[in-house]
Scaffold this active site. Structure first.
Site, PDB file in Angstrom:
ATOM      1  N   GLY A 169      -6.141 -41.814 -14.905  1.00 43.54           N
ATOM      2  CA  GLY A 169      -6.406 -40.857 -15.978  1.00 43.54           C
ATOM      3  C   GLY A 169      -5.727 -41.302 -17.251  1.00 43.54           C
ATOM      4  CE  LYS A 204       3.910 -28.698 -19.280  1.00 44.76           C
ATOM      5  NZ  LYS A 204       2.559 -28.179 -19.371  1.00 44.76           N
ATOM      6  CG  HIS A 221       7.465 -25.422 -20.807  1.00 45.44           C
ATOM      7  ND1 HIS A 221       6.209 -25.698 -21.324  1.00 45.44           N
ATOM      8  CD2 HIS A 221       8.348 -25.931 -21.696  1.00 45.44           C
ATOM      9  CE1 HIS A 221       6.335 -26.345 -22.464  1.00 45.44           C
ATOM     10  NE2 HIS A 221       7.618 -26.497 -22.717  1.00 45.44           N
ATOM     11  CG  ASN A 222       2.503 -24.684 -20.180  1.00 45.06           C
ATOM     12  OD1 ASN A 222       3.463 -25.380 -20.474  1.00 45.06           O
ATOM     13  ND2 ASN A 222       1.299 -25.185 -20.040  1.00 45.06           N
ATOM     14  CD  GLU A 234       2.954 -24.161 -24.893  1.00 43.04           C
ATOM     15  OE1 GLU A 234       1.710 -24.101 -24.796  1.00 43.04           O
ATOM     16  OE2 GLU A 234       3.620 -25.132 -24.453  1.00 43.04           O
TER      17      GLU A 234
END
Length: 307
Positions: free
Chosen positions: A21, A178, A181-182, A185
């Protein structure tokens, strides 16, 4: 806006990595790892940017024990890649999922690969389009022995300095961290967006952009998100060219679902997620700022007012 040197100075032995990717994130990660002196063999369905043209060729080009990093969309694409790697890799090899997979998928992937003696590490990656120069914040989960095999790559990708990477716990911990975290955010962006709309709505404030700029020094809300908001306003002072529409990545939903499962109240994060849903009903002014911020840090697509 770069904050790091873009190169690393850590003294580590060179290692080989297979990277699957090579999009906005994966392509820049390949370059940063190579700058640190490691060998990266990249595969992508876009043959123009790939180093090899099949997963089989990628695996054969690496010396054992192999480390293969998967950087493809969560869900079916990741599952298909894991399925194929399970047939190609050998005991002692390690697969890293650096996409935005749900932590519950990590547990299933680890169990699937363990049946063949293949290790698994999940890694939440933050840094967006700025990661090549600034470095990527990394949150990873897995057994210590598997993490150790990947550590030189983690060291190459992380920002310079003491912080920016963490072994968060067992398999699933990286993507769970994560995800949270988002969620944070989401709430921070929503707060900036609401403040921006209120400032724009009153007659007494005549220069909203410069108000935001003044907050960049000496205030408790100074941050990279604030810097990006100012950058977006420099590009389009009143965000007039943007439609007030913002997607959600899925991780905000998972954060709220996890909060419900664990009976943890998340009113700010939940409200920010619902605000994005509301943006799909009308052209919401606040969502212009959300869309602008998502484009600034992650290169996410925006919808123009010009059809």
């Amino acid at each position: 806006m770069p904050r790091g040197s873009g190169t690393t100075t850590r003294k580590v032995l060179s290692m080989e990595l297979g990277l699957i990717g090579l999009g906005k994130m994966g392509g820049n990660m390949r370059e940063r790892i190579r700058r640190a002196g490691h060998t990266v063999v990249g595969f992508d369905h876009n043959a123009e940017i790939a180093d090899v043209h099949s997963l089989g060729e990628l695996v054969e080009s690496l010396s054992g024990p192999r480390v293969v990093w998967v950087m493809v969309p969560a869900g079916d694409a990741t599952q298909a890649t894991i399925d194929e790697l399970a047939t190609l890799l050998s005991p002692g090899d390690v697969v890293v999922d650096g996409g935005n997979s749900r932590w519950t998928d990590d547990e299933a992937h680890a169990a699937q690969l363990a049946e063949r003696g293949i290790g698994f590490v999940d890694c939440g990656v933050s840094g967006g389009v700025w990661g090549l120069e600034n470095g990527y914040a990394l949150m990873y989960g897995g057994d210590a022995a598997d993490v150790a095999k990947v550590q030189p790559v983690f060291d190459a990708l992380k920002p310079e300095g003491e912080f920016g990477a963490v072994h968060a716990g067992k398999v699933g911990a990286g993507h769970f961290a994560k995800m949270v975290h988002n969620g944070i955010e989401y709430a921070m962006m929503q707060a900036f967006a609401e403040g921006w709309e209120l400032l724009e709505a009153v007659d007494s404030v005549t220069d909203v952009r410069e108000v935001f700029r003044s907050w960049q020094e000496g205030t408790v809300i100074r941050s990279w998100l604030l810097d990006l908001a100012v950058r977006a306003l420099d590009d389009d002072e009143h965000l007039a060219s943007l439609r007030g529409f913002a997607q959600d990545s899925g991780e905000g939903r998972w954060t709220v679902e996890a909060a419900i499962d664990h009976a943890v109240p998340l009113p700010a994060i939940t409200a920010s997620l619902f605000a994005r849903f509301a943006s799909r009903q009308d052209d919401a002014p606040q969502m212009k700022m959300i869309a602008a911020l998502r484009n600034q840090f992650g290169g996410h697509a925006v919808e123009s007012t010009q059809k």
